[in-house]
Scaffold this active site. Structure first.
Site, short mmCIF file in Angstrom:
data_model
loop_
_atom_site.label_atom_id
_atom_site.label_comp_id
_atom_site.label_asym_id
_atom_site.label_seq_id
_atom_site.Cartn_x
_atom_site.Cartn_y
_atom_site.Cartn_z
N CYS A 114 -8.37 17.44 4.03
CA CYS A 114 -7.87 16.75 2.83
C CYS A 114 -8.63 17.26 1.61
O CYS A 114 -9.85 17.18 1.57
CB CYS A 114 -8.10 15.24 3.00
SG CYS A 114 -7.89 14.31 1.48
N CYS A 118 -4.54 14.58 -4.56
CA CYS A 118 -3.13 14.17 -4.70
C CYS A 118 -2.99 12.71 -5.11
O CYS A 118 -2.00 12.33 -5.74
CB CYS A 118 -2.39 14.41 -3.40
SG CYS A 118 -2.86 15.93 -2.59
N THR A 205 -10.32 8.02 -1.18
CA THR A 205 -10.41 9.47 -0.97
C THR A 205 -11.06 10.18 -2.16
O THR A 205 -10.62 10.02 -3.30
CB THR A 205 -8.98 10.03 -0.77
OG1 THR A 205 -8.47 9.50 0.45
CG2 THR A 205 -8.98 11.55 -0.69
N GLU A 271 -14.13 9.73 2.13
CA GLU A 271 -13.68 8.38 1.73
C GLU A 271 -14.92 7.53 1.52
O GLU A 271 -15.94 7.72 2.18
CB GLU A 271 -12.81 7.71 2.81
CG GLU A 271 -11.46 8.34 3.01
CD GLU A 271 -11.52 9.56 3.89
OE1 GLU A 271 -12.42 9.62 4.76
OE2 GLU A 271 -10.70 10.48 3.72
N HIS A 306 3.53 9.67 -3.22
CA HIS A 306 2.45 10.00 -2.29
C HIS A 306 2.97 10.25 -0.87
O HIS A 306 2.39 11.05 -0.14
CB HIS A 306 1.40 8.88 -2.31
CG HIS A 306 0.06 9.36 -1.90
ND1 HIS A 306 -0.52 10.51 -2.39
CD2 HIS A 306 -0.86 8.85 -1.01
CE1 HIS A 306 -1.71 10.69 -1.84
NE2 HIS A 306 -1.93 9.70 -0.99
N TYR A 310 2.41 14.13 1.59
CA TYR A 310 1.86 14.37 2.92
C TYR A 310 2.36 15.65 3.55
O TYR A 310 2.03 15.94 4.70
CB TYR A 310 2.07 13.15 3.81
CG TYR A 310 1.01 12.11 3.53
CD1 TYR A 310 -0.08 11.98 4.38
CD2 TYR A 310 1.06 11.32 2.40
CE1 TYR A 310 -1.08 11.08 4.10
CE2 TYR A 310 0.06 10.43 2.11
CZ TYR A 310 -1.01 10.30 2.96
OH TYR A 310 -2.01 9.43 2.68
N CYS A 312 0.96 18.04 2.76
CA CYS A 312 -0.38 18.65 2.96
C CYS A 312 -0.64 18.81 4.45
O CYS A 312 -1.28 19.77 4.87
CB CYS A 312 -1.46 17.77 2.33
SG CYS A 312 -1.73 16.20 3.18
N GLU A 460 -5.57 9.16 8.74
CA GLU A 460 -5.00 9.06 7.40
C GLU A 460 -3.50 9.26 7.43
O GLU A 460 -2.75 8.65 6.67
CB GLU A 460 -5.64 10.04 6.44
CG GLU A 460 -5.40 9.49 5.05
CD GLU A 460 -5.46 10.45 3.94
OE1 GLU A 460 -5.90 11.58 4.13
OE2 GLU A 460 -5.02 10.04 2.86
#
Ligand SMILES: Cc1cc2nc3c(=O)[nH]c(=O)nc-3n(C[C@H](O)[C@H](O)[C@H](O)COP(=O)(O)OP(=O)(O)OC[C@H]3O[C@@H](n4cnc5c(N)ncnc54)[C@H](O)[C@@H]3O)c2cc1C
Ligand code: SF4
Length: 520
Positions: A114, A118, A205, A271, A306, A310, A312, A460
């Protein structure tokens, strides 16, 4: 305020222009005197902490990508007229949203984890339209303030963290019903200069790696929750903030000094819990205060952005598929049919995540403020895939890795003069591959499916941007069952006479599906 001045002074000393490279970004984080607790101690300088540094490296990559590939990593700001990092850009077209997704996949590939920016990107995109619509109804000055804030962030090239999720206490109760009022972040007092915030946000995050935080409500609110309907921008080093670092599985491996056992020694996620003890926010940085009706709109728009961010995970999935193929190769079974079939299955699942994310972006619509919002239904489908497919991809990667992934000796044993030789001899796969290389790939798979980066790739994926049920609720709301029943009844001869009659008023999701103009 004193801390903000300190940050501004430091920035001016560095020339004042936007941070552009990873190295500049890294330097900008030093000396902020943040109150960060880890292992029961105050961290002297997070940038130099071996457990924190990999997460900073991941954010630094978002800067370096922008330098190497400006078409992908930057956009031209309508506010500054300059090229800015894409993470600070408000999407003015469907194409902008598509490029966000492509950048996210690329960064997932480059970091295997991560890269943390974002949440802030999706928060500024959501706030652009929500502040505009609050002002239209209430005559408030939020949108102009918000544009000033975003322009300033763009000029400085800063990282924005998105602080939405409250610690929430009893999940069956509204904020004002909680036994402790601080279980949701709220305004503790208002003065002529601004508001003070109290409470805590969980799972934040990259918050310590950010320069500013956007504090937002986490759920739909009612009239009695007025003090909880607060949106404000706060510098990360503001007085009154304490960060309590979140542990990740196998995190202390990066403190052992080795190269192999961390699995991914360069990059990691982050986090932390953020505790606000009467943190001051001047009115200029307040973008919602008490407009409870707009909390749900903000949460829904943020999660719409969001949930398709993802994609990502498809970039991270590319790395895991590559690791599984490599280990099969090192084991001498890369040509075996079931191995190939498992790699095909992993790829199919991974591309399904990407396809829905990118489709959601293509099917975007403009908001009243001019910002574009990707398709809500498909974003929820994308995120729902993400709650499942990385687990299956991980299962298949573990299948191909073999049991050694969890029974490998330590790097120290490999370095030992006596047992090192035994490990090199007995843990060899293919004769032409060094045992050490086989161990490195196995450790990477361990890192991504059980270790530090499983936080981003698995849990996550499950809970980030809302747990699975949150997506099912949104999908259920938009599934247009009545319309679908009409389609069926028409064909079966029990409903409207003609298909034309059914499709005459295509509404909501179906209207977006059958739009025939080209996405801008
Ligand atoms: C690694 C990671 C990174 C994250 N990063 C960020 C971030 O940067 N910023 C941010 O703001 N948030 C972030 N989040 C938070 C994320 O949005 C939340 O985890 C998510 O919304 C779920 O909330 P929770 O973890 O408190 O789970 P819980 O609310 O405790 O949910 C646990 C289970 O209970 C169910 N449940 C909860 N409440 C109810 C209810 N009222 N009715 C019915 N069922 C219920 C849920 O569906 C779920 O199955 C992150 C989370 C993770 C795990
Ligand atoms: S989990 Fe993915 S979408 Fe969320 S901040 Fe990290 S990289 Fe971005």
């Amino acid at each position: 305020m004193a801390t903000e001045l300190k940050a501004v002074r430091r920035h001016a000393a560095g020339g004042g222009g936007p941070l552009r490279t990873g190295a500049e970004y890294l330097a900008s984080l030093r000396g902020r005197d943040l109150r960060v607790f880890l292992f029961g101690e105050l961290v002297a300088e997070p940038v130099d902490h071996p457990m924190i540094r990999p997460s900073i490296n991941a954010v630094a990559e978002t800067y370096d990508l922008a330098v190497r590939d400006p078409e992908l990593g930057t956009a031209v700001s309508p506010y500054t007229g300059e090229r800015i990092n894409r993470f600070l850009h408000v999407a003015g077209s469907a194409h902008d949203l598509v490029l966000q997704n492509k950048m996210q996949r690329r960064l997932g590939q480059l970091t295997g984890t991560c890269f943390q920016r974002c949440v802030g990107m999706d928060a500024i995109n959501a706030l652009h339209s929500v502040t505009f619509e609050i002002d239209a109804q209430h005559g408030t000055p939020y949108h102009a303030r918000f544009i000033r804030f975003v322009t300033d962030m763009q000029k400085r090239g800063f990282v924005i963290g998105g602080a939405m999720t409250d610690v929430k206490g009893d999940r069956g109760k509204a904020p004002h019903e909680q036994a402790d009022p601080d279980l949701f972040v709220h305004v503790s007092r208002r003065t002529a200069e601004g508001v003070y915030l109290k409470g805590a946000k969980a799972h934040q995050t990259g918050c310590i790696n950010a320069h500013w935080l956007l504090v937002m409500p986490t759920m739909r609110l009612g009239p009695k929750d007025r003090d909880y309907a607060i949106v404000g921008a706060v510098p990360v080093d503001a007085a009154g903030i304490t960060y309590i670092y979140g542990r990740q599985s196998c995190d202390t491996r990066s403190m052992e000094g080795g190269e192999i056992d961390p699995g991914n020694r360069k990059f990691g996620g982050q986090e932390a819990m953020i505790v606000f003890e009467d943190v001051f926010v001047p009115w200029d940085n307040v973008f919602m205060d008490g407009e409870v009706d707009y909390a749900a709109m903000l949460v829904e728009r943020f999660t719409t952005y969001h949930r398709r961010s993802y994609v990502c995970k498809s970039g991270v999935g590319d790395v895991l598929i590559g690791a599984a193929a490599t280990v099969a190769d090192f084991n001498g079974v890369d040509k075996v049919s079931h191995v190939r079939d498992k790699l095909v299955e992993m790829t199919h699942l991974n591309e399904t995540i990407y396809s829905t994310g990118i489709a959601s972006s293509y099917q975007a619509v403009p908001m009243k403020s001019g910002a574009y919002l990707n398709d809500d239904m498909i974003a929820n489908v994308c995120k729902h895939h993400v709650t499942r497919f990385p687990y299956e991809i991980s299962r298949l990667a573990q299948d191909l890795a073999g049991g050694l992934m969890v029974t490998l000796p330590s790097e120290q044993d490999l370095d030992h003069p006596e047992v090192g030789a035994l490990i090199r001899k007995y843990l060899k796969g293919r004769a032409d591959i060094a045992t050490e290389d086989r161990m490195k790939i196995l450790r990477l798979i361990e890192n991504m499916t059980l270790g530090r980066n499983a936080v981003g790739y698995l849990t996550e994926s499950m809970h980030g941007a809302g747990s699975p049920q949150a997506q099912r609720i949104q999908i259920g709301r938009q599934m247009q069952l009545e319309f679908k029943k009409q389609l069926a009844m028409t064909l079966a001869g029990v409903g409207p006479e003609t298909a034309a009659e059914v499709s005459r008023d295509l509404t909501e999701y179906m209207a977006r599906v059958f739009r025939t103009d080209r996405p801008s």
